[in-house]
Design a protein around this motif. Structure first.
Motif, mmCIF file in Angstrom:
data_model
loop_
_atom_site.group_PDB
_atom_site.id
_atom_site.type_symbol
_atom_site.label_atom_id
_atom_site.label_comp_id
_atom_site.label_asym_id
_atom_site.label_seq_id
_atom_site.Cartn_x
_atom_site.Cartn_y
_atom_site.Cartn_z
ATOM 1 N N SER A 143 0.855 -1.193 -0.115
ATOM 2 C CA SER A 143 0.084 0.108 0.012
ATOM 3 C C SER A 143 0.935 1.327 -0.126
ATOM 4 C CB SER A 143 -0.934 0.050 1.268
ATOM 5 O OG SER A 143 0.145 0.275 2.378
ATOM 6 N N LEU A 179 4.511 -17.147 -1.041
ATOM 7 C CA LEU A 179 5.144 -16.392 0.024
ATOM 8 C C LEU A 179 6.037 -16.747 0.866
ATOM 9 C CD1 LEU A 179 4.614 -13.522 0.781
ATOM 10 C CD2 LEU A 179 2.834 -14.515 2.484
ATOM 11 N N GLY A 228 0.852 -0.371 16.588
ATOM 12 C CA GLY A 228 -0.188 0.827 16.921
ATOM 13 C C GLY A 228 0.364 2.034 17.371
ATOM 14 N N LYS A 245 -5.029 -9.312 7.321
ATOM 15 C CA LYS A 245 -5.528 -10.553 7.128
ATOM 16 C C LYS A 245 -4.820 -11.511 8.360
ATOM 17 C CE LYS A 245 -6.727 -11.016 2.306
ATOM 18 N NZ LYS A 245 -6.329 -11.503 1.182
ATOM 19 N N ILE A 285 0.554 3.664 2.120
ATOM 20 C CA ILE A 285 0.971 4.111 3.101
ATOM 21 C C ILE A 285 1.477 3.476 4.214
ATOM 22 C CG2 ILE A 285 -1.195 5.833 3.292
ATOM 23 C CD1 ILE A 285 -2.622 3.719 5.215
ATOM 24 N N GLY A 311 -0.381 -5.459 10.981
ATOM 25 C CA GLY A 311 -1.734 -5.797 10.784
ATOM 26 C C GLY A 311 -2.839 -5.569 11.810
HETATM 27 P P1 NAP Z 1 -4.187 -2.509 2.301
HETATM 28 O O1 NAP Z 1 -4.091 -0.998 1.587
HETATM 29 O O2 NAP Z 1 -5.352 -3.153 2.057
HETATM 30 O O3 NAP Z 1 -2.965 -3.369 1.461
HETATM 31 C C1 NAP Z 1 -2.873 -4.554 2.061
HETATM 32 C C2 NAP Z 1 -1.689 -5.233 0.988
HETATM 33 O O4 NAP Z 1 -1.568 -6.581 1.578
HETATM 34 C C3 NAP Z 1 -1.913 -4.836 -0.468
HETATM 35 O O5 NAP Z 1 -0.674 -4.629 -1.139
HETATM 36 C C4 NAP Z 1 -2.303 -6.570 -0.780
HETATM 37 O O6 NAP Z 1 -1.868 -6.910 -2.177
HETATM 38 C C5 NAP Z 1 -1.656 -7.530 0.115
HETATM 39 N N1 NAP Z 1 -2.252 -8.647 0.482
HETATM 40 C C6 NAP Z 1 -3.294 -9.094 0.455
HETATM 41 N N2 NAP Z 1 -3.492 -10.237 0.578
HETATM 42 C C7 NAP Z 1 -2.231 -10.949 0.426
HETATM 43 C C8 NAP Z 1 -1.748 -12.047 0.517
HETATM 44 N N3 NAP Z 1 -2.561 -13.058 0.954
HETATM 45 N N4 NAP Z 1 -0.576 -12.264 0.495
HETATM 46 C C9 NAP Z 1 0.586 -11.355 0.430
HETATM 47 N N5 NAP Z 1 0.116 -10.142 0.127
HETATM 48 C C10 NAP Z 1 -1.389 -9.716 0.240
HETATM 49 O O7 NAP Z 1 -3.913 -2.275 3.666
HETATM 50 P P2 NAP Z 1 -2.772 -1.138 4.684
HETATM 51 O O8 NAP Z 1 -3.574 0.252 4.535
HETATM 52 O O9 NAP Z 1 -1.621 -1.347 4.054
HETATM 53 O O10 NAP Z 1 -2.724 -1.704 5.951
HETATM 54 C C11 NAP Z 1 -2.489 -3.275 6.281
HETATM 55 C C12 NAP Z 1 -2.811 -3.697 7.671
HETATM 56 O O11 NAP Z 1 -2.229 -2.825 8.609
HETATM 57 C C13 NAP Z 1 -4.264 -3.523 8.039
HETATM 58 O O12 NAP Z 1 -4.365 -4.463 8.925
HETATM 59 C C14 NAP Z 1 -4.277 -2.167 8.694
HETATM 60 O O13 NAP Z 1 -5.294 -1.920 9.488
HETATM 61 C C15 NAP Z 1 -3.135 -2.334 9.384
HETATM 62 N N6 NAP Z 1 -2.332 -0.918 9.730
HETATM 63 C C16 NAP Z 1 -2.078 -0.582 11.126
HETATM 64 C C17 NAP Z 1 -1.542 0.513 11.450
HETATM 65 C C18 NAP Z 1 -0.874 0.841 12.734
HETATM 66 O O14 NAP Z 1 -0.944 1.751 13.225
HETATM 67 N N7 NAP Z 1 -0.921 -0.589 13.409
HETATM 68 C C19 NAP Z 1 -1.426 1.588 10.388
HETATM 69 C C20 NAP Z 1 -1.779 1.423 9.031
HETATM 70 C C21 NAP Z 1 -2.450 0.072 8.847
HETATM 71 P P3 NAP Z 1 -2.312 -6.033 -3.431
HETATM 72 O O15 NAP Z 1 -1.706 -4.993 -3.732
HETATM 73 O O16 NAP Z 1 -1.874 -6.966 -4.540
HETATM 74 O O17 NAP Z 1 -3.760 -5.967 -3.234
#
Ligand code: NAP
Length: 282
Positions: free
Chosen positions: A167, A195, A263, A211, A169, A230
């Motif tokens: 992503s 993976l 977090g 996930k 971000i 995550g």
């Molecule tokens: P996102 O925009 O949904 O991106 C998820 C990424 O994971 C995408 O690039 C997707 O690939 C990839 N993906 C999905 N299924 C997969 C698999 N089976 N194997 C390998 N890669 C896979 O999410 P995000 O905003 O980056 O956030 C990711 C997680 O971090 C979420 O749970 C979010 O809640 C969490 N988060 C936490 C914080 C914190 O402060 N702790 C901050 C931000 C986000 P594609 O590009 O091919 O679709």
């Protein structure tokens, strides 16, 4: 053997104490670092996030303003508010909480934020600065992950880092930050084949997918550092990460927990960026 826990709460306390000290120094010079948080609509998760951000500011001696608007706020009205905040000398950082209602173009709003106040690091100028190694604001979540690696004294040079997720971000900026520290970086995503074959080669794994159990013990090299970005819910409704924590902690060398890992670091780095925005403005 059980992995060493990288405690995001403890590290955050340390970094926030430093923020509070530097904020007090700025205040003595007549500048109070200020963050404006803009929330449009009533998304319950967003409401919790913005409350936590505002409270963290207050606890560290930063000035914060929370602007809340109804979900039907027009894009033009929101852009006008961003423009006013860009020109407000009491505000050093602007954060527009995402997601925005569907009728608003989120990218257009982010691009309207002055790069000098882009403490979320989402502006295209911030992304470009990170890409080219120029000064700019780094997105808070991957920046927090880098601070966690730094806190254990981990030398990234020559190490193989695997980032799961791409992503704008989290995954992509994370990969660039690791690359900047001379790690060899592999980025994985939903189209990645096998993976586990890649993660098993990794010295550092950052999971940012959204996930549960994307990373299990059999996918981790003994002694590796595992950072879990995550945020998911388990069957009991409790917060959990992407990593099978119980299994992976028996193999990894270091691991971040969820909750209490990345977090709190995300909010901490927002404070750091806001403080630095104020310091740069001097
Ligand atoms: P996102 O925009 O949904 O991106 C998820 C990424 O994971 C995408 O690039 C997707 O690939 C990839 N993906 C999905 N299924 C997969 C698999 N089976 N194997 C390998 N890669 C896979 O999410 P995000 O905003 O980056 O956030 C990711 C997680 O971090 C979420 O749970 C979010 O809640 C969490 N988060 C936490 C914080 C914190 O402060 N702790 C901050 C931000 C986000 P594609 O590009 O091919 O679709």
């Amino acid at each position: 053997m059980s992995a060493v826990l990288i405690d995001g709460n403890a590290l955050s306390r340390e970094l926030r104490a430093d923020v509070a000290m530097r904020a007090a120094r700025l205040k003595a010079r007549g500048v109070t670092p200020g963050l404006a948080v803009v929330l449009v609509g009533d998304n319950p998760a967003s409401q919790v996030y913005v409350r936590n951000k505002v409270k963290a500011c207050e606890d560290s001696g930063l000035h914060s303003v929370l602007e809340k608007y109804d979900a039907d706020l027009s894009e033009a009205a929101l852009l006008a508010r961003v423009d006013a905040l860009n020109n407000d000398p009491a505000i050093h950082g602007i954060l527009v909480q995402l997601p925005l209602p569907a009728h608003i173009d989120a990218q257009k709003v982010i691009e309207a934020i002055s790069p000098a106040k882009d403490v979320d690091g989402f502006h295209i100028a911030s992304a470009g600065a990170l890409m080219t190694g120029m000064p700019g604001f780094w997105p808070c979540t991957p920046y927090g992950c880098m601070k966690m690696l730094e806190s254990i004294g981990y030398e990234l040079k020559g190490k193989h880092a695997v980032v799961i997720g791409r992503s704008n971000i989290v995954g992509k900026p994370m990969a660039l930050m690791l690359l900047q520290q001379n790690a060899t970086v592999t980025i994985c995503h939903s189209g990645t084949r096998d993976l586990g074959a890649l993660t098993r080669q990794a010295d550092v794994i950052v999971a940012a997918v959204g996930k549960r159990n994307v990373l299990t013990a059999d996918m981790v090299k003994p002694g590796a550092v595992v950072i879990d970005v995550g945020m998911n819910r388990n069957d009991e409704g409790k917060l959990c990460g992407d990593v099978d924590f119980a299994g992976v902690r028996e193999v990894a060398g270091w691991i971040t927990p969820v909750p209490g890992g990345v977090g709190p670091m995300t909010i901490t780095m927002l404070l750091v960026n806001t403080l630095e925005a104020a310091e740069r403005g001097l």
